[in-house]
Design an enzyme around this catalytic site. Structure first.
Site, PDB file in Angstrom:
ATOM      1  N   HIS A  25       0.812  -1.226   0.000  1.00 16.38           N
ATOM      2  CA  HIS A  25       0.000   0.000   0.000  1.00 16.38           C
ATOM      3  C   HIS A  25       0.844   1.274   0.000  1.00 16.38           C
ATOM      4  O   HIS A  25       0.307   2.361  -0.126  1.00 16.38           O
ATOM      5  CB  HIS A  25      -0.935   0.032   1.213  1.00 16.38           C
ATOM      6  CG  HIS A  25      -0.210   0.231   2.514  1.00 16.38           C
ATOM      7  ND1 HIS A  25       0.387  -0.796   3.178  1.00 16.38           N
ATOM      8  CD2 HIS A  25       0.026   1.343   3.242  1.00 16.38           C
ATOM      9  CE1 HIS A  25       0.964  -0.338   4.266  1.00 16.38           C
ATOM     10  NE2 HIS A  25       0.767   0.958   4.331  1.00 16.38           N
TER      11      HIS A  25
HETATM   12  C1  UD1 Z   1      -2.183   4.591   6.199  1.00 15.39           C
HETATM   13  C2  UD1 Z   1      -0.907   5.020   6.897  1.00 15.39           C
HETATM   14  C3  UD1 Z   1       0.146   3.936   6.768  1.00 15.39           C
HETATM   15  C4  UD1 Z   1      -0.407   2.613   7.248  1.00 15.39           C
HETATM   16  C5  UD1 Z   1      -1.653   2.300   6.464  1.00 15.39           C
HETATM   17  C6  UD1 Z   1      -2.268   0.983   6.842  1.00 15.39           C
HETATM   18  C7  UD1 Z   1      -0.431   7.440   6.882  1.00 15.39           C
HETATM   19  C8  UD1 Z   1       0.450   8.462   6.310  1.00 15.39           C
HETATM   20  N1  UD1 Z   1      -0.345   6.218   6.298  1.00 15.39           N
HETATM   21  O1  UD1 Z   1      -1.902   4.514   4.806  1.00 15.39           O
HETATM   22  O2  UD1 Z   1       1.260   4.278   7.546  1.00 15.39           O
HETATM   23  O3  UD1 Z   1       0.572   1.604   7.068  1.00 15.39           O
HETATM   24  O4  UD1 Z   1      -2.599   3.346   6.702  1.00 15.39           O
HETATM   25  O5  UD1 Z   1      -3.313   0.657   5.976  1.00 15.39           O
HETATM   26  O6  UD1 Z   1      -1.140   7.695   7.821  1.00 15.39           O
HETATM   27  N2  UD1 Z   1      -9.343   4.179   1.904  1.00 15.39           N
HETATM   28  C9  UD1 Z   1     -10.558   3.579   1.816  1.00 15.39           C
HETATM   29  N3  UD1 Z   1     -11.134   3.144   2.951  1.00 15.39           N
HETATM   30  C10 UD1 Z   1     -10.562   3.286   4.162  1.00 15.39           C
HETATM   31  C11 UD1 Z   1      -9.315   3.933   4.253  1.00 15.39           C
HETATM   32  C12 UD1 Z   1      -8.702   4.366   3.115  1.00 15.39           C
HETATM   33  O7  UD1 Z   1     -11.120   3.407   0.737  1.00 15.39           O
HETATM   34  O8  UD1 Z   1     -11.150   2.848   5.174  1.00 15.39           O
HETATM   35  C13 UD1 Z   1      -8.662   4.603   0.652  1.00 15.39           C
HETATM   36  C14 UD1 Z   1      -8.920   6.016   0.258  1.00 15.39           C
HETATM   37  O9  UD1 Z   1      -8.984   6.041  -1.140  1.00 15.39           O
HETATM   38  C15 UD1 Z   1      -7.664   6.730   0.714  1.00 15.39           C
HETATM   39  C16 UD1 Z   1      -6.601   5.657   0.533  1.00 15.39           C
HETATM   40  O10 UD1 Z   1      -7.274   4.437   0.815  1.00 15.39           O
HETATM   41  O11 UD1 Z   1      -7.430   7.869  -0.011  1.00 15.39           O
HETATM   42  C17 UD1 Z   1      -5.410   5.792   1.428  1.00 15.39           C
HETATM   43  O12 UD1 Z   1      -5.794   5.878   2.814  1.00 15.39           O
HETATM   44  P1  UD1 Z   1      -4.915   6.733   3.837  1.00 15.39           P
HETATM   45  O13 UD1 Z   1      -5.446   6.620   5.211  1.00 15.39           O
HETATM   46  O14 UD1 Z   1      -4.722   8.104   3.312  1.00 15.39           O
HETATM   47  O15 UD1 Z   1      -3.478   6.063   3.775  1.00 15.39           O
HETATM   48  P2  UD1 Z   1      -3.081   4.527   3.749  1.00 15.39           P
HETATM   49  O16 UD1 Z   1      -2.471   4.238   2.433  1.00 15.39           O
HETATM   50  O17 UD1 Z   1      -4.192   3.653   4.220  1.00 15.39           O
END
Ligand code: UD1
Length: 377
Positions: free
Chosen positions: A213
């Protein structure tokens, strides 16, 4: 030894994203049973899908959060700002003795910054880890969070060494071990009862498990393609199962990634299902931080699809190898791990008793502080 005050100390605990929940669960449990503390659980809503959040609360037996901030997704600035804006009124309303933040996600840094500016003590769990790679958003979060923290609870020796080098006084650092491993040890037996292999049609054959991810890996087309090519080669030897993070699904759309037929994409899994797959897999390929730690304790070989790790204990003691992110480096690491399997040992203090040590450190810090405050009033 700090004495009981008979006045429960309000303590805000922040959980935002998937890797936070398994660290917060054992802490909430121990603090809820201690009459000296009134823990207040704040879920920032950084992760909000059921299989990224609700399922974990259920599997880990976490209580309903006292506050759900619904900060949601966005750019790093937007997400961090939303958490900051929404957590400030909670901290003003509750006026806790301290805020407890875990790990390195945006919610961690946001909560720590707001609390520090309100004069609320900041306790960082999993403090001091450093990848020394500032292109990682998590590295920025770790550095900023530690720069405003008052008490540092570290999972491995490198954390203590890094903090001392950055000028933190030794008495503010406690080597407590790894809460994520406490959760693993508490839940492994139940997780192994999961029927996930049956549901995915894996049966009892050998398989590899993939997770990815990190923005650097999945948002960069060339890097992503290199990794996929390596995975395709590996999948011709062993079927791979890949619970796909919403970050990749959102970017490419399910089914749009050209993959070999031996790479099986599945939805993100709950805690028990994923732990069960990890424990039974022949090899894990990942760019996660926490999974490097879990595989080390499970004794499962791990190839980390990165050039660095902030968790060197998993390499020094454990089953982890840095595989890089190019096709040839990943395949070289894969061949090495077959030729020279690493049995690994459990790193110091990853013994399932980190919760007790964290609890003792929190009591010492917060009860002594409250006593001093009462005496000076
Ligand atoms: C975040 C953390 C990372 C951790 C990871 C675990 C930061 C900078 N990064 O990254 O350290 O290892 O979580 O998963 O805080 N999304 C959904 N549903 C959700 C959550 C996210 O669809 O419940 C999608 C959205 O499109 C979002 C993308 O995933 O934009 C990324 O989510 P985000 O929380 O920004 O960062 P992660 O890549 O999950």
């Amino acid at each position: 030894m700090a004495k009981s005050l008979n006045i429960p100390i309000p303590l805000v605990i922040v959980a935002g994203a998937r890797p936070n929940f398994m660290k917060v669960a054992p802490l909430m449990d121990v603090l809820s049973r201690d009459p000296d503390f009134a823990p207040i659980l704040v879920h920032t809503g950084q992760h909000y899908d059921h299989n990224m959040s609700g399922q974990f609360f259920q599997d880990l037996g976490l209580p309903e959060a006292h506050y759900y901030l619904e900060a949601g997704s966005g750019s790093h600035a937007q997400q961090t700002a939303e958490v900051m804006k929404r957590i400030e009124p909670v901290l003003l309303e509750q006026n806790p003795a301290a805020i407890l933040v875990v790990g390195d996600v945006n919610s961690t840094m946001a909560g720590a910054l707001v609390a520090a500016k309100l004069g609320i003590k900041v306790i960082h769990i999993e403090a001091g880890l450093r990848s020394f790679d500032r292109t990682m958003p998590e590295e920025i979060n770790r550095i900023v969070t530690d720069s405003v923290s008052d008490l540092f609870l570290v999972t491995e020796e490198s954390g203590r060494v890094n903090l001392l080098r950055e000028g933190i006084a030794p008495e503010r650092i406690h080597f407590t071990g790894n809460l994520m491993i406490d959760s693993l040890r508490r839940n492994l037996e139940q997780a192994l009862q999961s029927d996930i292999r049956g549901r995915l049609g894996i049966g009892h054959g050998r398989f590899g498990l993939v997770t990815m991810h990190r923005p650097a890996n999945v948002d960069n087309d060339r890097q992503f393609a290199e990794i996929l090519e390596a995975l395709s080669v590996i999948s011709s030897h062993i079927p791979l199962y890949w619970p796909m993070h919403p970050r990749i699904l959102a970017r490419t759309g399910k089914g749009a990634i050209p993959l070999s037929g031996q790479i099986h994409i599945v939805e993100p899994l709950g805690y028990f299902d994923f732990l069960c797959l990890q424990a039974n897999s022949a090899m894990v390929l990942t760019d996660s931080g926490g999974i490097q730690e879990e595989t080390t304790v499970l004794g499962v070989p791990c190839l980390t699809l990165r050039d660095n790790t902030e968790r060197p204990a998993t390499i020094e003691y454990g089953t982890n190898r840095l595989a890089g992110t190019r096709k040839e480096t990943i395949l070289e690491a894969w061949n090495q791990s077959l030729a020279h399997p690493r049995k690994g040992q459990i790193p110091p203090l990853w013994d399932g008793k980190a919760t007790l040590r964290c609890h003792a450190a929190l009591r010492k810090f917060l009860l002594c502080q409250s006593t001093v405050e009462l005496q000076t009033q």
